[in-house]
Enzyme design. Structure first.
Site, PDB file in Angstrom:
ATOM      1  N   LYS A  52     -38.481   6.777  37.693  1.00  0.00           N
ATOM      2  CA  LYS A  52     -37.384   6.624  38.659  1.00  0.00           C
ATOM      3  C   LYS A  52     -37.904   6.832  40.078  1.00  0.00           C
ATOM      4  CE  LYS A  52     -33.938   7.751  35.222  1.00  0.00           C
ATOM      5  NZ  LYS A  52     -32.989   8.683  34.605  1.00  0.00           N
ATOM      6  N   GLN A  96     -31.242  14.633  35.317  1.00  0.00           N
ATOM      7  CA  GLN A  96     -31.846  14.066  34.111  1.00  0.00           C
ATOM      8  C   GLN A  96     -31.363  14.834  32.874  1.00  0.00           C
ATOM      9  OE1 GLN A  96     -33.641  11.265  34.112  1.00  0.00           O
ATOM     10  NE2 GLN A  96     -33.916  11.317  31.910  1.00  0.00           N
ATOM     11  N   ASP A 119     -25.395   7.604  38.109  1.00  0.00           N
ATOM     12  CA  ASP A 119     -25.582   7.422  36.655  1.00  0.00           C
ATOM     13  C   ASP A 119     -24.306   6.884  35.994  1.00  0.00           C
ATOM     14  OD1 ASP A 119     -27.979   7.850  35.295  1.00  0.00           O
ATOM     15  OD2 ASP A 119     -27.854  10.035  35.499  1.00  0.00           O
TER      16      ASP A 119
HETATM   17  N1  GUN Z   1     -31.595  10.728  29.804  1.00  0.00           N
HETATM   18  C1  GUN Z   1     -31.784   9.601  29.080  1.00  0.00           C
HETATM   19  N2  GUN Z   1     -31.264   8.547  29.721  1.00  0.00           N
HETATM   20  C2  GUN Z   1     -30.732   8.999  30.868  1.00  0.00           C
HETATM   21  C3  GUN Z   1     -30.062   8.365  31.961  1.00  0.00           C
HETATM   22  O1  GUN Z   1     -29.823   7.155  32.006  1.00  0.00           O
HETATM   23  N3  GUN Z   1     -29.703   9.196  32.957  1.00  0.00           N
HETATM   24  C4  GUN Z   1     -29.938  10.531  32.933  1.00  0.00           C
HETATM   25  N4  GUN Z   1     -29.502  11.250  33.959  1.00  0.00           N
HETATM   26  N5  GUN Z   1     -30.537  11.144  31.951  1.00  0.00           N
HETATM   27  C5  GUN Z   1     -30.950  10.376  30.923  1.00  0.00           C
END
Ligand code: GUN
Length: 282
Positions: A52, A96, A119
Site C-alpha cells: 500500500k 490494517q 476501506d
Molecule cells: N486485511 C486484509 N484485507 C484488508 C483490507 O482490504 N483492508 C484492511 N484494512 N485490512 C485488510
C-alpha cells in the site's frame, strides 16, 4: 479459450488515472494524504501494508505510517484515530486488519470518520452502499466491478451468483452487482445443492477461502468467473478458490490467481483516497 481478465493491467491503468488526479490536486497546492496504521507484526499484514505504501509513492499520495506495538491498548489506538480524524491534512485513514485479539475491530472501524473511511468498512459506508447513497465502497468489491466493466462484460439483467457472504467481499459485491442491475443470488455454507445454483450463473464470484474448490461441474458453459481466493497449493504455487485449469476451458472469461482480483484492491484504495479529497472539498 476464455478471455483472461488481466487484473494487473487494469489495476495499472487505474493507478495511472489516480496519479493524474493527484498531480492535478498538487497543481492546486493540495497534497493527498493516507494514514496507514498497523498494530503488531503479522507477516502478511506487513507485506500488504508495504504494498500500500509503495502504491501511494507511485501515484504521488503522501503516506503516513503508524507502526504500533502488539501491546498497544484499544484506548491508545482510538486516541490516535481521533487525532487523525481531526487533522485537516489527513484525507484517508486505514487500519490494517486483523488486529491483535485484545482490540475490538468493530470499535476501531467505528472510530474512523466516515469521510476518511477509504476501506469502506464503516457501517455508514456500508449503509450508504445498501441504499444507493454516495460513500466509500470497499476496495476488493469495487475492484471486481471495475474488472467486469473494463473487460466490457455486461452486468444488467445477468444471473450473478456469489459464493461466500463475508462483510468484506460477498455482501458488498452482492450490493454492487444489484446496483448494476444484475439478478443476484448469494450462496454460503448452508446453501443446499451449491452446484445447482452456481450452474445458473452468467457471472460467478467466488470468495469462500477454499483452494481450488470450484471445478467445472459448478460452471455453466460460457460463464464469467471471478476468483477472489488466494492460497498456496500442494506444490507451494499460488492458486485461487477456483480450479483454474479445470474451469478455464468452459468459461468465457476468468480471472487468474495471481494477477486477477488481487492487484485491484490496492488500485481501488488509491482511487478512494483521491475520492476522499473530493468528498472533503464539498
Ligand atoms: N486485511 C486484509 N484485507 C484488508 C483490507 O482490504 N483492508 C484492511 N484494512 N485490512 C485488510
Amino acid at each position: 479459450m476464455a478471455l483472461l481478465i488481466d487484473g494487473k493491467k487494469i489495476a495499472a491503468t487505474i493507478k495511472d488515472e489516480v496519479k493524474e488526479r493527484v498531480a492535478d490536486y498538487q497543481k492546486e497546492g493540495k497534497e493527498v494524504t493516507l494514514a496507514v496504521i498497523q498494530v503488531g507484526q503479522d507477516p502478511a499484514s506487513t507485506v500488504y501494508v508495504g504494498n500500500k505504501k509503495k502504491a501511494c509513492a507511485y501515484v504521488g499520495i503522501r503516506s503516513l505510517a503508524y507502526e504500533l506495538e502488539e501491546s498497544t491498548s484499544q484506548e491508545e489506538l482510538l486516541e490516535l484515530i481521533a487525532k487523525l480524524n481531526a487533522r485537516t491534512d489527513v484525507n484517508g485513514i486505514l487500519v490494517q486488519l486483523p488486529l491483535p485479539k485484545h482490540i475490538d475491530e468493530d470499535a476501531v472501524i467505528h472510530e474512523i470518520a466516515p469521510e476518511k473511511d477509504v476501506d469502506g468498512f464503516h457501517t455508514q459506508s456500508v449503509g450508504a452502499l445498501c441504499i444507493g447513497e454516495p460513500g466509500f465502497v470497499s476496495c476488493t468489491p469495487a475492484g471486481i466491478i471495475q474488472l467486469l466493466k473494463r473487460s466490457h462484460i455486461d452486468i444488467a439483467g445477468k444471473e450473478c451468483v456469489i459464493v461466500g457472504r463475508s462483510n468484506i467481499v460477498g455482501k458488498p459485491v452482492a450490493l454492487l452487482l444489484l446496483r448494476e442491475n444484475g439478478t443476484v443470488t448469494v450462496c454460503h455454507s448452508r446453501t443446499q445443492d451449491l452446484k445447482e445454483v452456481t450452474k445458473r450463473a452468467d457471472i460467478l464470484v467466488v470468495a469462500i477461502g477454499k483452494p481450488k474448490f470450484i471445478t467445472k461441474e459448478y460452471i455453466k458453459d460460457g460463464a464469467v468467473v471471478i476468483d477472489v481466493g488466494i492460497h498456496r497449493d500442494e506444490n507451494n504455487k499460488l492458486c485461487g478458490d477456483v480450479d483454474f485449469a479445470d474451469v478455464e476451458p468452459v468459461a468465457s472469461a476468468i480471472t487468474p490467481v495471481p494477477g486477477g482480483v488481487g492487484p485491484m484492491t490496492i488500485a481501488m484504495l488509491m482511487h478512494n483516497c483521491v475520492e476522499a479529497v473530493a468528498l472533503q472539498d464539498k
